[in-house]
Design an enzyme around this catalytic site. Structure first.
Site, PDB file in Angstrom:
ATOM      1  N   LYS A 132     -21.790  12.921  17.402  1.00  0.00           N
ATOM      2  CA  LYS A 132     -21.899  14.111  18.265  1.00  0.00           C
ATOM      3  C   LYS A 132     -22.263  15.325  17.415  1.00  0.00           C
ATOM      4  O   LYS A 132     -21.650  15.538  16.353  1.00  0.00           O
ATOM      5  CB  LYS A 132     -20.553  14.302  18.966  1.00  0.00           C
ATOM      6  CG  LYS A 132     -20.491  15.369  20.027  1.00  0.00           C
ATOM      7  CD  LYS A 132     -19.109  15.364  20.694  1.00  0.00           C
ATOM      8  CE  LYS A 132     -19.044  16.315  21.873  1.00  0.00           C
ATOM      9  NZ  LYS A 132     -17.721  16.262  22.545  1.00  0.00           N
ATOM     10  N   SER A 155     -17.906  15.483  27.371  1.00  0.00           N
ATOM     11  CA  SER A 155     -19.019  16.157  26.718  1.00  0.00           C
ATOM     12  C   SER A 155     -19.715  15.322  25.654  1.00  0.00           C
ATOM     13  O   SER A 155     -20.797  15.685  25.213  1.00  0.00           O
ATOM     14  CB  SER A 155     -18.528  17.450  26.086  1.00  0.00           C
ATOM     15  OG  SER A 155     -17.608  17.176  25.031  1.00  0.00           O
ATOM     16  N   SER A 189     -13.408  14.260  27.081  1.00  0.00           N
ATOM     17  CA  SER A 189     -14.794  14.167  26.609  1.00  0.00           C
ATOM     18  C   SER A 189     -15.154  12.915  25.831  1.00  0.00           C
ATOM     19  O   SER A 189     -16.340  12.663  25.586  1.00  0.00           O
ATOM     20  CB  SER A 189     -15.135  15.397  25.762  1.00  0.00           C
ATOM     21  OG  SER A 189     -15.272  16.532  26.582  1.00  0.00           O
TER      22      SER A 189
END
Lengths: 473, 68
Positions: free
Chosen positions: A86, A161, A185
């Protein structure tokens, strides 16, 4: 023998398998890296999972790893394994966008502890993965870089996310990926994309060098194909860190051994309310099937009445909104126009919360955790859906900053936020597919710092199911 | 505890140094209001000798092995 061990396409192996294959010289790091890059080239136009692809650098690093291995120099257990994470984990010298326009050109000067610990055991970098802007969105939409697509149905969301992490792991573009979980997330994309995702106990893994959203709730964790892979990564990243005083000291448990233990005689709790209310019919059916599979492995299934989860969800929202607004205050003043509409709206929510209310929400955390511990005193873990529904379409979840956007977000994340507020660990495991081919995940919720129990149960479930093995086409 | 009104939110945002328009204040009230209502049963009921750090104490003494 696992069927994966006979594959000729290295990217289809699990993290544990590919690490062994490189160490045993069945595949070179270059072959493995090229296999991932081939799949990235094939899938990226459809998924938008990567923020940056660094193919030439990755192959050069793979060649260096192969050369070192030929000389007997092994850096660690993940020697020569290519990964992507990420795009919120700082790596010195690399652009780290945090999924935002504001940090489009931000070059990190330090490397996050979690990332460094993976580099120290030999991983190499494939690039960086897409994410919701500043990790503040549960769907996978991003108004600056476009939505990330679900590999099992590209017109559906990935969840967020950690949207790129879920999508890329599911499509076998990376063997695993770091995500972060502040309100769900990691677990949301794991659920929607059919991968295994571990939300760690608050304090289990250092947050140093990871973009902050809410210091009281932020956690670092992996998304991977199996519980075994998550156990491997957790063991490498967990432990004290002088750069993060909230990372707990003390020995790191042997997670790799835990995943081999049977679950016969363990007691697994099913909530009597909240997590079983208003479920999509297919999600409800898969919950029942998951419970049956665990019972079939010898686990005792018991009903557990939990404290009011709605109050936990509300407290979580008050803490998250306030802390996020505080982190972003300078940019809210200087660059409000550079936020996407939904993220700006949600950050502005935090401006409305008085200091006393915020501190009340923080002060209640101890009693709330104690009440939870008392309720689950007789079980080893709880099981519940990650979300009440499978992945919605990208179009129907494109809510922007519409008046009902926050209520839509709250409904989608209502099963994940109580866990964040209590700081508990939770493992999302692929548990089934809908008739339409959408993955559905279930979360195992454990005691503080007892990730080993969740990984043990998850691994046992994955020994008798193949949902984690399904490859999107 | 009740949800803040748009007027109150506008005042709080001004004090915070991030002024918002009346329209944005109304939207914030709509978005964050349910959190205030959800927390209302807890707000104002907490004992005096309770700090946020109590959470760390409870977390640290959590029994790993379930009672059988």
């Amino acid at each position: 023998m696992n069927i994966h061990q006979t594959t000729t396409e290295p990217a289809l192996l699990s993290l544990t398998e590919v690490a062994r294959a490189i160490a045993g010289k069945r595949f070179s790091s270059r072959e493995v890296t090229q296999s991932c890059l081939d799949r990235i080239a094939q899938w990226q136009p459809r998924l938008n999972a990567f923020m940056a692809i660094e193919g030439d650098e990755a192959l050069a690093a793979a060649d260096a790893a192969d050369a070192a291995l030929a000389k007997g120099h092994v850096k660690g257990v993940l020697h020569g394994v290519p990964l992507a994470h990420k795009d919120m984990y700082y790596e010195a010298g690399k652009v780290v966008t945090c999924g935002s326009k504001i940090r489009r050109d931000f070059v990190a000067t330090t490397t996050s502890t979690a990332l460094q610990r993976l580099k120290d055991v030999g991983t190499i970098r494939l690039g960086s993965l897409q994410m919701a802007e500043f990790a503040y969105g549960p769907t996978g939409h991003n108004s600056h870089y476009g939505a990330v697509h679900n590999p099992f149905a590209v017109d559906h969301i990935t969840g967020g996310s950690s949207s790129g992490s879920g999508s890329a792991v599911a499509a076998r573009l990376t063997f695993a990926a770091l995500g972060s979980d502040t309100g769900g997330s990691i677990r949301m994309p794991a659920h929607f994309c059919g991968v295994t995702g571990l939300k760690t106990t608050w304090g289990r893994i250092s947050r140093a060098g990871a973009m902050p959203l809410s210091q009281s709730l932020d956690t670092v964790g992996p998304l991977a194909r199996t519980s075994e892979d998550c156990a491997l990564l957790l063991g490498l990243m967990a432990g004290a860190d002088p750069e993060d005083p909230t990372a707990i000291a003390g020995p790191v448990p042997d997670y790799a051994t835990a995943v081999r233990e049977p679950i016969r005689g363990l007691r697994i709790g099913v909530p009597t309310a909240f997590y079983v209310d208003d479920l999509d019919a297919e999600v409800a059916k898969i919950l029942d099937e998951t419970i049956a599979a665990l019972r079939g492995q010898g686990a005792d299934i018991v009903q557990v009445e939990l404290p009011d989860q709605r109050q936990l969800t509300a407290a979580c929202q008050l803490v998250l909104a306030t802390e996020a607004a505080a982190f972003h205050k300078r940019w809210l003043i200087e660059r409000p126009q550079d936020y996407g509409p939904q993220v700006l709206m949600r950050l502005q929510n935090g401006l409305a919360i008085p200091g006393v209310t915020y501190l009340e929400a923080l002060r209640w955390r101890g009693p709330a955790l104690a009440a939870h511990n008392a309720a689950v005193a007789g079980v080893d873990a709880m099981i519940a859906p990650v979300a009440p529904v499978p992945a919605p379409t990208i179009a129907e979840s494109d809510i922007g900053n519409s008046p009902d956007a926050e209520s839509v977000i709250q409904r989608l994340t209502r099963f994940t936020r109580p866990v964040n507020y209590l700081g508990l660990p939770s493992l999302s495991i692929p548990a089934g597919f809908t008739k339409g081919g959408l993955p559905v995940g279930m979360q195992l919720i454990g005691r503080s710092f007892d990730e080993a129990m969740l990984l043990r149960i998850g691994a046992a479930f994955q020994r008798v199911t193949d949902f984690h093995d399904r490859v999107p086409v | 505890m009740t949800r803040p009104s748009p007027k109150e939110i506008k005042a709080v945002a001004d004090v915070a140094g991030v002024p918002v328009s009346a329209e944005v204040a109304a939207r914030i009230a709509n978005s964050i209001g349910p959190a205030f209502e959800g927390f209302a049963p807890v707000a104002g009921t907490l004992p005096f000798d309770l700090e946020p750090a109590t959470f760390l104490l409870v977390q640290a003494v959590t029994p790993i092995k379930a009672a059988k």
